[in-house]
Design a protein around this motif. Structure first.
Motif, PDB file in Angstrom:
ATOM      1  N   THR A 178     -12.780  -6.428  -2.244  1.00  0.00           N
ATOM      2  CA  THR A 178     -13.339  -5.066  -2.247  1.00  0.00           C
ATOM      3  C   THR A 178     -14.014  -4.866  -3.596  1.00  0.00           C
ATOM      4  N   ASP A 238       0.807  -1.223   0.000  1.00  0.00           N
ATOM      5  CA  ASP A 238       0.000   0.000   0.000  1.00  0.00           C
ATOM      6  C   ASP A 238       0.841   1.274   0.000  1.00  0.00           C
ATOM      7  N   TYR A 293      -1.439   1.860  -8.686  1.00  0.00           N
ATOM      8  CA  TYR A 293      -2.302   1.120  -7.763  1.00  0.00           C
ATOM      9  C   TYR A 293      -3.613   0.753  -8.455  1.00  0.00           C
ATOM     10  N   HIS A 294      -4.008  -0.528  -8.307  1.00  0.00           N
ATOM     11  CA  HIS A 294      -5.235  -1.006  -8.928  1.00  0.00           C
ATOM     12  C   HIS A 294      -5.934  -2.015  -8.021  1.00  0.00           C
ATOM     13  N   ASN A 295      -7.230  -2.066  -8.143  1.00  0.00           N
ATOM     14  CA  ASN A 295      -8.024  -3.146  -7.570  1.00  0.00           C
ATOM     15  C   ASN A 295      -8.352  -4.089  -8.712  1.00  0.00           C
ATOM     16  N   PRO A 346     -14.671 -10.357  -5.497  1.00  0.00           N
ATOM     17  CA  PRO A 346     -13.604  -9.440  -5.066  1.00  0.00           C
ATOM     18  C   PRO A 346     -13.691  -9.138  -3.578  1.00  0.00           C
ATOM     19  N   THR A 369     -14.385  -0.892  -6.466  1.00  0.00           N
ATOM     20  CA  THR A 369     -13.362   0.009  -7.027  1.00  0.00           C
ATOM     21  C   THR A 369     -12.476  -0.683  -8.065  1.00  0.00           C
ATOM     22  N   LEU A 370     -12.995  -1.685  -8.753  1.00  0.00           N
ATOM     23  CA  LEU A 370     -12.188  -2.451  -9.695  1.00  0.00           C
ATOM     24  C   LEU A 370     -11.710  -1.598 -10.872  1.00  0.00           C
ATOM     25  N   ARG A 405      -8.098  -3.393   3.071  1.00  0.00           N
ATOM     26  CA  ARG A 405      -8.544  -2.171   2.399  1.00  0.00           C
ATOM     27  C   ARG A 405      -7.485  -1.609   1.446  1.00  0.00           C
ATOM     28  N   GLY A 406      -6.350  -2.276   1.330  1.00  0.00           N
ATOM     29  CA  GLY A 406      -5.349  -1.865   0.364  1.00  0.00           C
ATOM     30  C   GLY A 406      -4.823  -0.467   0.613  1.00  0.00           C
ATOM     31  N   GLY A 446      -9.095  -1.127  -1.609  1.00  0.00           N
ATOM     32  CA  GLY A 446      -8.878  -2.342  -2.390  1.00  0.00           C
ATOM     33  C   GLY A 446      -7.841  -2.219  -3.481  1.00  0.00           C
ATOM     34  N   LYS A 447      -7.203  -1.057  -3.607  1.00  0.00           N
ATOM     35  CA  LYS A 447      -6.168  -0.884  -4.620  1.00  0.00           C
ATOM     36  C   LYS A 447      -4.807  -1.217  -4.020  1.00  0.00           C
TER      37      LYS A 447
END
Length: 372
Positions: free
Chosen positions: A331, A108, A239-241, A329, A334-335, A259-260, A274-275
């Motif tokens: 999370t 993160d 950063y990605h979900n 997922p 937020t994909l 929560r990333g 989530g990212k």
């Protein structure tokens, strides 16, 4: 007389060894190497940086389990330990010109740079479990050679725990910046230099990886502007979900959903939940388990998971490790769908080709491990 002379020589040798024990290291990186392998820098004196970042395994954790075991032999963290190979190339945590977060260390980005990354696990209660800078300094000052290095290599005051801890972290970061952590000598690198040939399968995987038509791999896993450029780190540090499912084993152990990026103390925007930072693909064939929570054990499973976003076929939604559909997922809101839902579904031949190409990113000294 000969006995007395031998005894004097022995004492001289002993004195020389004692002098060496108290001599400062020649460089921060040399001192950092000693610190990296020093288990005394954990509470129970059982664990060093190298325990979770084994140089024999691409600086990843080869021990069983989705997440690393702590110094006490029982505690486990919430995340899979990132491999440290090529980590020095991550830029400091920041926002780029578009406002997107980039870089940093850990999944993160909470550690701005390698030095911040180095000190974090020492004071993490479920990792190396030292109580704070004071105990870090206490352990460092136990060794005369470390004490001597403080003044010579950084001018740190031994009576200032914060300064001692900071220089300790700086030394480890210097070691982690040495060429052995980033050799750029994989089969792929040698291919770029005309020193090796890729197999037909590896070449197909290479073309697929860098293709704008068939996959979106290089949308996130390419740093250099030109595909095939030298010294590619295979991450853009964004950063990605990507919809990674929760790890059931971690949930059963009481872990809350991860929560990333939102767990980074600098971040408060729920839209970033989530990212996770895009990891380097260097040595990826050796550094499983995969994803931030270690939910996948096999590299092929990771590729099938990505492929599931582009296939409507029921069999392409199955996780081969469980025989069940890939979980939802962790999370869901937020994909990065634009990156995930890009290109056609791949058949088994192309999945295998991508895996073969990823295996070609293994540093030369580890290539013997690929047949294990």
């Amino acid at each position: 007389m000969r006995f007395v002379l031998a005894a004097l020589i022995g004492l001289a040798g002993f004195g020389s060894a004692r002098a060496q024990d108290a001599a400062p290291y020649d460089s921060l990186a040399d001192w950092g190497a000693a610190l990296f392998f020093d288990a005394d820098l954990s509470a129970a004196r059982t664990q060093s940086c190298a325990t979770c970042h084994d140089p024999a395994r691409g600086f990843s954790d080869p021990r069983p389990g989705a997440v690393s075991l702590g110094d006490d032999g029982e505690s486990r963290g919430a995340r899979n330990a990132p491999a440290l190979g090529y980590a020095k190339f991550a830029p400091p945590f920041h926002r780029d010109e578009t406002g997107a977060y980039i870089g940093g260390q850990f999944h993160d980005g909470r550690a701005r740079d390698l030095a911040a990354q180095a000190i974090g696990p020492m004071m993490n209660p479920v990792e190396m479990a030292l109580s704070g800078p004071e105990q870090v300094a206490q352990r460092v000052l136990e060794k005369p050679r470390y004490r001597a290095s403080l003044a010579v290599l950084g001018g740190a005051d031994p009576s200032d725990p914060e300064a001692v801890a900071a220089l300790t972290a700086k030394a480890i970061a210097a070691f982690e910046s040495e060429p052995q952590f980033s050799s750029f000598d994989s089969k792929y690198d040698r291919f770029l230099r005309g020193e090796a040939e890729l197999s037909d399968q590896e070449e197909l995987g290479r073309l697929l990886f860098f293709s704008q038509q068939f996959t979106s791999c290089n949308a996130c896993h390419q740093l250099r502007e030109t595909p095939g450029a030298a010294n590619e780190t295979f991450t853009n540090y964004a950063y990605h979900n990507i919809g990674v499912p929760a790890n059931p084993d971690l949930l059963r152990a009481g872990q809350a959903p991860d929560r990333g990026l939102l767990d980074n103390p600098e971040i408060s925007d729920p839209a970033l939940a989530g990212k996770f930072k895009v990891p380097s693909l260097r040595n990826v064939a050796l550094t499983g388990p995969y994803m931030h929570n270690g939910v996948f054990s096999d590299l092929r499973t990771v590729l099938l998971f990505y492929n599931s976003f582009n296939s409507n076929r029921a069999e392409r939604q199955i996780n081969p490790e469980t025989g069940q559909p890939f979980g939802p997922p962790e999370t869901p809101g937020t994909l990065s769908r634009a990156e995930l839902e890009r290109g056609p579904a791949l058949n088994d031949q192309r999945i295998a080709a991508l895996e073969a190409f990823l295996r070609s990113l293994t540093d030369q000294r580890y290539e013997g491990l690929l047949s294990e």
